[in-house]
Design a protein around this motif. Sequence first.
Motif, PDB file in Angstrom:
ATOM      1  N   GLU A   4       0.827  -1.204   0.000  1.00 54.36           N
ATOM      2  CA  GLU A   4       0.000   0.000   0.000  1.00 54.36           C
ATOM      3  C   GLU A   4       0.861   1.253   0.000  1.00 54.36           C
ATOM      4  O   GLU A   4       0.607   2.199  -0.747  1.00 54.36           O
ATOM      5  CB  GLU A   4      -0.929   0.000   1.211  1.00 54.36           C
ATOM      6  N   ASN A   5       1.903   1.247   0.833  1.00 52.95           N
ATOM      7  CA  ASN A   5       2.787   2.401   0.921  1.00 52.95           C
ATOM      8  C   ASN A   5       3.512   2.623  -0.405  1.00 52.95           C
ATOM      9  O   ASN A   5       3.612   3.754  -0.897  1.00 52.95           O
ATOM     10  CB  ASN A   5       3.800   2.189   2.050  1.00 52.95           C
ATOM     11  N   ARG A   6       3.990   1.531  -1.000  1.00 55.55           N
ATOM     12  CA  ARG A   6       4.684   1.637  -2.281  1.00 55.55           C
ATOM     13  C   ARG A   6       3.759   2.200  -3.358  1.00 55.55           C
ATOM     14  O   ARG A   6       4.128   3.111  -4.096  1.00 55.55           O
ATOM     15  CB  ARG A   6       5.204   0.264  -2.709  1.00 55.55           C
ATOM     16  N   GLU A   7       2.546   1.651  -3.426  1.00 55.85           N
ATOM     17  CA  GLU A   7       1.612   2.095  -4.453  1.00 55.85           C
ATOM     18  C   GLU A   7       1.198   3.543  -4.259  1.00 55.85           C
ATOM     19  O   GLU A   7       0.999   4.274  -5.242  1.00 55.85           O
ATOM     20  CB  GLU A   7       0.391   1.172  -4.481  1.00 55.85           C
ATOM     21  N   LEU A  43      12.328   6.830  -1.499  1.00 61.00           N
ATOM     22  CA  LEU A  43      12.774   6.848  -2.891  1.00 61.00           C
ATOM     23  C   LEU A  43      14.021   5.987  -3.083  1.00 61.00           C
ATOM     24  O   LEU A  43      14.204   5.368  -4.144  1.00 61.00           O
ATOM     25  CB  LEU A  43      13.044   8.279  -3.348  1.00 61.00           C
ATOM     26  N   LYS A  44      14.860   5.920  -2.083  1.00 60.64           N
ATOM     27  CA  LYS A  44      16.040   5.051  -2.161  1.00 60.64           C
ATOM     28  C   LYS A  44      15.608   3.589  -2.280  1.00 60.64           C
ATOM     29  O   LYS A  44      16.182   2.816  -3.052  1.00 60.64           O
ATOM     30  CB  LYS A  44      16.918   5.242  -0.920  1.00 60.64           C
ATOM     31  N   ILE A  45      14.586   3.225  -1.508  1.00 62.06           N
ATOM     32  CA  ILE A  45      14.082   1.844  -1.552  1.00 62.06           C
ATOM     33  C   ILE A  45      13.429   1.554  -2.890  1.00 62.06           C
ATOM     34  O   ILE A  45      13.678   0.514  -3.516  1.00 62.06           O
ATOM     35  CB  ILE A  45      13.079   1.606  -0.400  1.00 62.06           C
ATOM     36  N   LEU A  46      12.602   2.486  -3.351  1.00 63.43           N
ATOM     37  CA  LEU A  46      11.916   2.301  -4.632  1.00 63.43           C
ATOM     38  C   LEU A  46      12.911   2.232  -5.786  1.00 63.43           C
ATOM     39  O   LEU A  46      12.712   1.483  -6.751  1.00 63.43           O
ATOM     40  CB  LEU A  46      10.918   3.431  -4.863  1.00 63.43           C
ATOM     41  N   SER A  47      13.977   3.025  -5.683  1.00 67.46           N
ATOM     42  CA  SER A  47      15.018   2.993  -6.710  1.00 67.46           C
ATOM     43  C   SER A  47      15.748   1.655  -6.713  1.00 67.46           C
ATOM     44  O   SER A  47      15.983   1.060  -7.774  1.00 67.46           O
ATOM     45  CB  SER A  47      16.006   4.139  -6.476  1.00 67.46           C
ATOM     46  N   LYS A  48      16.071   1.164  -5.535  1.00 66.03           N
ATOM     47  CA  LYS A  48      16.756  -0.127  -5.410  1.00 66.03           C
ATOM     48  C   LYS A  48      15.906  -1.257  -5.978  1.00 66.03           C
ATOM     49  O   LYS A  48      16.432  -2.200  -6.587  1.00 66.03           O
ATOM     50  CB  LYS A  48      17.071  -0.398  -3.944  1.00 66.03           C
ATOM     51  N   ASP A  49      14.577  -1.152  -5.791  1.00 67.32           N
ATOM     52  CA  ASP A  49      13.658  -2.198  -6.269  1.00 67.32           C
ATOM     53  C   ASP A  49      13.264  -2.016  -7.738  1.00 67.32           C
ATOM     54  O   ASP A  49      12.483  -2.812  -8.270  1.00 67.32           O
ATOM     55  CB  ASP A  49      12.390  -2.215  -5.401  1.00 67.32           C
ATOM     56  N   GLY A  50      13.774  -0.967  -8.365  1.00 68.96           N
ATOM     57  CA  GLY A  50      13.551  -0.795  -9.802  1.00 68.96           C
ATOM     58  C   GLY A  50      12.296  -0.052 -10.194  1.00 68.96           C
ATOM     59  O   GLY A  50      11.911  -0.066 -11.368  1.00 68.96           O
ATOM     60  N   TYR A  51      11.641   0.625  -9.236  1.00 69.25           N
ATOM     61  CA  TYR A  51      10.394   1.319  -9.543  1.00 69.25           C
ATOM     62  C   TYR A  51      10.595   2.768  -9.980  1.00 69.25           C
ATOM     63  O   TYR A  51       9.734   3.328 -10.665  1.00 69.25           O
ATOM     64  CB  TYR A  51       9.465   1.297  -8.328  1.00 69.25           C
ATOM     65  N   VAL A  52      11.694   3.383  -9.558  1.00 69.20           N
ATOM     66  CA  VAL A  52      11.945   4.782  -9.908  1.00 69.20           C
ATOM     67  C   VAL A  52      13.417   4.995 -10.250  1.00 69.20           C
ATOM     68  O   VAL A  52      14.279   4.184  -9.903  1.00 69.20           O
ATOM     69  CB  VAL A  52      11.562   5.748  -8.745  1.00 69.20           C
ATOM     70  N   GLU A  53      13.649   6.102 -10.941  1.00 65.60           N
ATOM     71  CA  GLU A  53      15.003   6.608 -11.135  1.00 65.60           C
ATOM     72  C   GLU A  53      15.121   7.834 -10.236  1.00 65.60           C
ATOM     73  O   GLU A  53      14.363   8.795 -10.390  1.00 65.60           O
ATOM     74  CB  GLU A  53      15.239   6.995 -12.594  1.00 65.60           C
ATOM     75  N   LYS A  65       8.719  -0.163 -15.051  1.00 64.98           N
ATOM     76  CA  LYS A  65       8.118  -1.037 -14.035  1.00 64.98           C
ATOM     77  C   LYS A  65       7.253  -0.233 -13.081  1.00 64.98           C
ATOM     78  O   LYS A  65       6.124  -0.629 -12.754  1.00 64.98           O
ATOM     79  CB  LYS A  65       9.231  -1.751 -13.260  1.00 64.98           C
ATOM     80  N   GLY A  66       7.756   0.908 -12.628  1.00 58.47           N
ATOM     81  CA  GLY A  66       6.994   1.747 -11.707  1.00 58.47           C
ATOM     82  C   GLY A  66       5.783   2.358 -12.354  1.00 58.47           C
ATOM     83  O   GLY A  66       4.710   2.459 -11.737  1.00 58.47           O
ATOM     84  N   ARG A  71      -0.043   2.788 -12.896  1.00 59.71           N
ATOM     85  CA  ARG A  71      -1.225   2.869 -13.755  1.00 59.71           C
ATOM     86  C   ARG A  71      -2.210   1.738 -13.466  1.00 59.71           C
ATOM     87  O   ARG A  71      -3.424   1.934 -13.539  1.00 59.71           O
ATOM     88  CB  ARG A  71      -0.800   2.872 -15.228  1.00 59.71           C
ATOM     89  N   LEU A  72      -1.701   0.560 -13.117  1.00 57.97           N
ATOM     90  CA  LEU A  72      -2.590  -0.539 -12.729  1.00 57.97           C
ATOM     91  C   LEU A  72      -3.364  -0.181 -11.462  1.00 57.97           C
ATOM     92  O   LEU A  72      -4.557  -0.456 -11.350  1.00 57.97           O
ATOM     93  CB  LEU A  72      -1.790  -1.823 -12.514  1.00 57.97           C
ATOM     94  N   THR A  73      -2.668   0.425 -10.515  1.00 60.59           N
ATOM     95  CA  THR A  73      -3.320   0.842  -9.271  1.00 60.59           C
ATOM     96  C   THR A  73      -4.376   1.900  -9.547  1.00 60.59           C
ATOM     97  O   THR A  73      -5.490   1.849  -9.020  1.00 60.59           O
ATOM     98  CB  THR A  73      -2.281   1.386  -8.273  1.00 60.59           C
ATOM     99  N   ARG A  74      -4.031   2.861 -10.392  1.00 61.70           N
ATOM    100  CA  ARG A  74      -4.984   3.916 -10.723  1.00 61.70           C
ATOM    101  C   ARG A  74      -6.192   3.356 -11.468  1.00 61.70           C
ATOM    102  O   ARG A  74      -7.329   3.794 -11.253  1.00 61.70           O
ATOM    103  CB  ARG A  74      -4.303   5.012 -11.549  1.00 61.70           C
ATOM    104  N   LYS A  75      -5.956   2.365 -12.338  1.00 61.10           N
ATOM    105  CA  LYS A  75      -7.057   1.738 -13.064  1.00 61.10           C
ATOM    106  C   LYS A  75      -8.001   1.033 -12.087  1.00 61.10           C
ATOM    107  O   LYS A  75      -9.230   1.136 -12.206  1.00 61.10           O
ATOM    108  CB  LYS A  75      -6.509   0.739 -14.081  1.00 61.10           C
ATOM    109  N   ARG A  76      -7.436   0.303 -11.104  1.00 61.40           N
ATOM    110  CA  ARG A  76      -8.285  -0.364 -10.103  1.00 61.40           C
ATOM    111  C   ARG A  76      -9.110   0.667  -9.348  1.00 61.40           C
ATOM    112  O   ARG A  76     -10.289   0.449  -9.054  1.00 61.40           O
ATOM    113  CB  ARG A  76      -7.422  -1.184  -9.134  1.00 61.40           C
ATOM    114  N   HIS A  77      -8.492   1.791  -9.027  1.00 63.35           N
ATOM    115  CA  HIS A  77      -9.202   2.861  -8.318  1.00 63.35           C
ATOM    116  C   HIS A  77     -10.384   3.356  -9.158  1.00 63.35           C
ATOM    117  O   HIS A  77     -11.509   3.483  -8.647  1.00 63.35           O
ATOM    118  CB  HIS A  77      -8.256   4.028  -8.035  1.00 63.35           C
ATOM    119  N   HIS A  78     -10.141   3.616 -10.436  1.00 67.05           N
ATOM    120  CA  HIS A  78     -11.199   4.124 -11.300  1.00 67.05           C
ATOM    121  C   HIS A  78     -12.363   3.144 -11.408  1.00 67.05           C
ATOM    122  O   HIS A  78     -13.529   3.549 -11.363  1.00 67.05           O
ATOM    123  CB  HIS A  78     -10.638   4.389 -12.703  1.00 67.05           C
TER     124      HIS A  78
END
Length: 219
Positions: A4-7, A43-53, A65-66, A71-78
Amino acid sequence: MTTENREDYLIAILRLTDGGTVAKTTELASFMSVSPASVSEMLKILSKDGYVEYAKYRGVKLTEKGLTEARLTRKRHHVVERFFTDILGLDHQSAHEEAHRIEHSISDSAAQKLCDLLGNPTDCDCQCCVNPCKTVTGAGITITAFVSDMGIGEKGTIDYIKSENSEVTKKLMSLGVVPGRELVLNGKDAEGNADITVNGSSLIIAADLISTVCVDLHN
């Protein structure tokens, strides 16, 4: 870090960057109402996991990947939000708040079934669906018809219910007329009321209701 926090972070970055530009750490912190230090650590964690630069003092943007996960999360929300407004009749603000809580826990397959129920309304995130519907791909059965236009004895799979009246959708759902089920038109009377079979159960449906049900016809 929870899913949840990541998304939440990925969605926030998506909104600030529109999927392409760079967001500053201070902008993200202000947008999410958290401290800049907390943002930097995440952001350091997300970068390490490949979700952000992410580069300190230069900002952050989503990787492919991020972007896909955001976008998948936003689509579920919609989809969940539309279900609450169109089917359950909630006001938009309440629907938005409920959808925010559910978007992290509902599976992509369950969200897809809700989307089918809603008639597969398209939005900018459809291309990221795990199992895109034919509205997006253009593939699959191409012959569709409303039940009111079917010939006697024709068969098909219920595709969606097209109505702006949530009471119509709820009525049909209560009768078992829902997307994904097999439907056979057995007959019609002079007023257009239809005798149908849905998943083995015989029903008589009023003309104004049956005219909203769209079916993928079987060859």
